[in-house]
Design an enzyme around this catalytic site. Structure first.
Site, PDB file in Angstrom:
ATOM      1  N   LYS A  40       3.054   5.944  13.529  1.00 25.86           N
ATOM      2  CA  LYS A  40       1.812   5.562  12.857  1.00 25.86           C
ATOM      3  C   LYS A  40       0.571   6.045  13.610  1.00 25.86           C
ATOM      4  O   LYS A  40      -0.527   6.053  13.054  1.00 25.86           O
ATOM      5  CB  LYS A  40       1.760   4.048  12.680  1.00 25.86           C
ATOM      6  CG  LYS A  40       2.796   3.499  11.713  1.00 25.86           C
ATOM      7  CD  LYS A  40       2.546   3.964  10.289  1.00 25.86           C
ATOM      8  CE  LYS A  40       3.457   3.271   9.301  1.00 25.86           C
ATOM      9  NZ  LYS A  40       3.202   3.684   7.914  1.00 25.86           N
ATOM     10  N   SER A 265      13.114  -0.904  11.786  1.00 31.34           N
ATOM     11  CA  SER A 265      13.070   0.187  10.804  1.00 31.34           C
ATOM     12  C   SER A 265      13.855   1.393  11.300  1.00 31.34           C
ATOM     13  O   SER A 265      14.522   2.077  10.511  1.00 31.34           O
ATOM     14  CB  SER A 265      11.617   0.571  10.504  1.00 31.34           C
ATOM     15  OG  SER A 265      10.943   1.009  11.671  1.00 31.34           O
TER      16      SER A 265
END
Length: 278
Positions: A40, A265
């Protein structure tokens, strides 16, 4: 299961898996070694760079974004280095570690604890961001969910890096989906530069990011309460839905075998990679 060594800032580590009695190699791109602690960080740079290029940010502006954690950490660090204030709109699933990291980087954190119609919190977080932006023009929303700068940074950076680091020979790329920006950008690069590479989209059970049925889930950083605005079926060849228990078990197994620590994740991506290889 065993892992090779990795030393670059955002390296790949080779993990040997035994699938149905056959030795297979999966390469993990360790974005946690990068400056923002996750992939991110790239998204944050793309989004803020887009706002700056368009002249949207002004003295006194406050960046505000809905986040499950990792993007919030990345935006908090970027806002601090570039002189902006940042407000993260989070929910009860955000980990204490990410909340502490955001606050340590100077972010203000607002918790939304009202579940949405999909059983998660995304739609409630988005509603709160829109309320803030409507109330004052000081708030500037990068909008990771619809801003084309999200997939663009991964088309320009992440996809080419994976291709280069693996010597231009990539059988398949397996990517977790939330907004879908990371996969959309990687897919655009590979469809153009390596059309034989298979693209596998990984979603969480209970997420509707790729059209699944809504339901409760514990995983963060993967899945969403609404379909991805960036992805269409042509961006991936296969879809894998992974449950909480499978993802967390993969994290524990990898840690025990190799010493590598992954978030949930990434555990889901590892499960999906094993299924694909099987």
């Amino acid at each position: 299961m065993k892992a090779g060594r990795a030393t670059d800032a955002s390296p790949v580590a080779a993990v040997e898996l035994t699938i149905a009695g056959r030795a297979r190699t999966v390469y993990l791109k360790l974005e946690g070694r990068g400056p923002g602690g996750s992939v991110k960080e790239r998204t944050a740079r793309g989004l803020v760079g887009d706002l700056e290029a368009r002249g949207v940010l002004r003295p006194g502006s406050v960046l505000v974004e809905s986040t499950s954690g990792n993007l919030g950490v990345a935006l908090a660090g970027l806002a601090r280095t570039r002189g902006y204030d940042f407000l993260a709109v989070v929910d009860p699933k955000t980990t204490p570690e990410n909340l502490a990291r955001m606050r340590a980087l100077g972010a203000e954190v607002e918790l939304v604890d009202r579940p949405d119609a999909a059983g998660g919190y995304l739609l409630s977080r988005l509603a709160r961001v829109r309320e803030l932006c409507a109330a004052s023009d000081r708030y500037v929303w990068p909008d990771q969910y619809e801003n084309p700068a999200n997939p663009l940074v991964h088309e320009r950076e992440t996809g080419p890096e994976i291709h280069r680091q693996l010597g231009g020979h990539v059988d398949a790329v397996v990517v977790a989906v939330s907004t879908g920006g990371t996969l959309a950008g990687i897919a655009r690069f590979f469809r153009r530069s390596s059309p034989g590479t298979r693209l596998v989209a990984v979603d969480a059970v209970g997420s509707v990011a790729l059209g699944g049925s809504p339901g409760p889930r514990l995983l963060t950083g993967i899945g969403a309460g609404r379909p991805s605005r960036f992805l269409a079926p042509g961006f991936y060849d296969e879809r894998e839905l992974v449950g909480d228990a499978e993802a967390f078990s993969a994290c524990h197994a990898l840690l025990a075998a190799t010493g590598l620590e992954l978030g949930g994740s990434s555990g889901a991506v590892l499960v999906a990679a094993a299924r694909f290889l099987a």
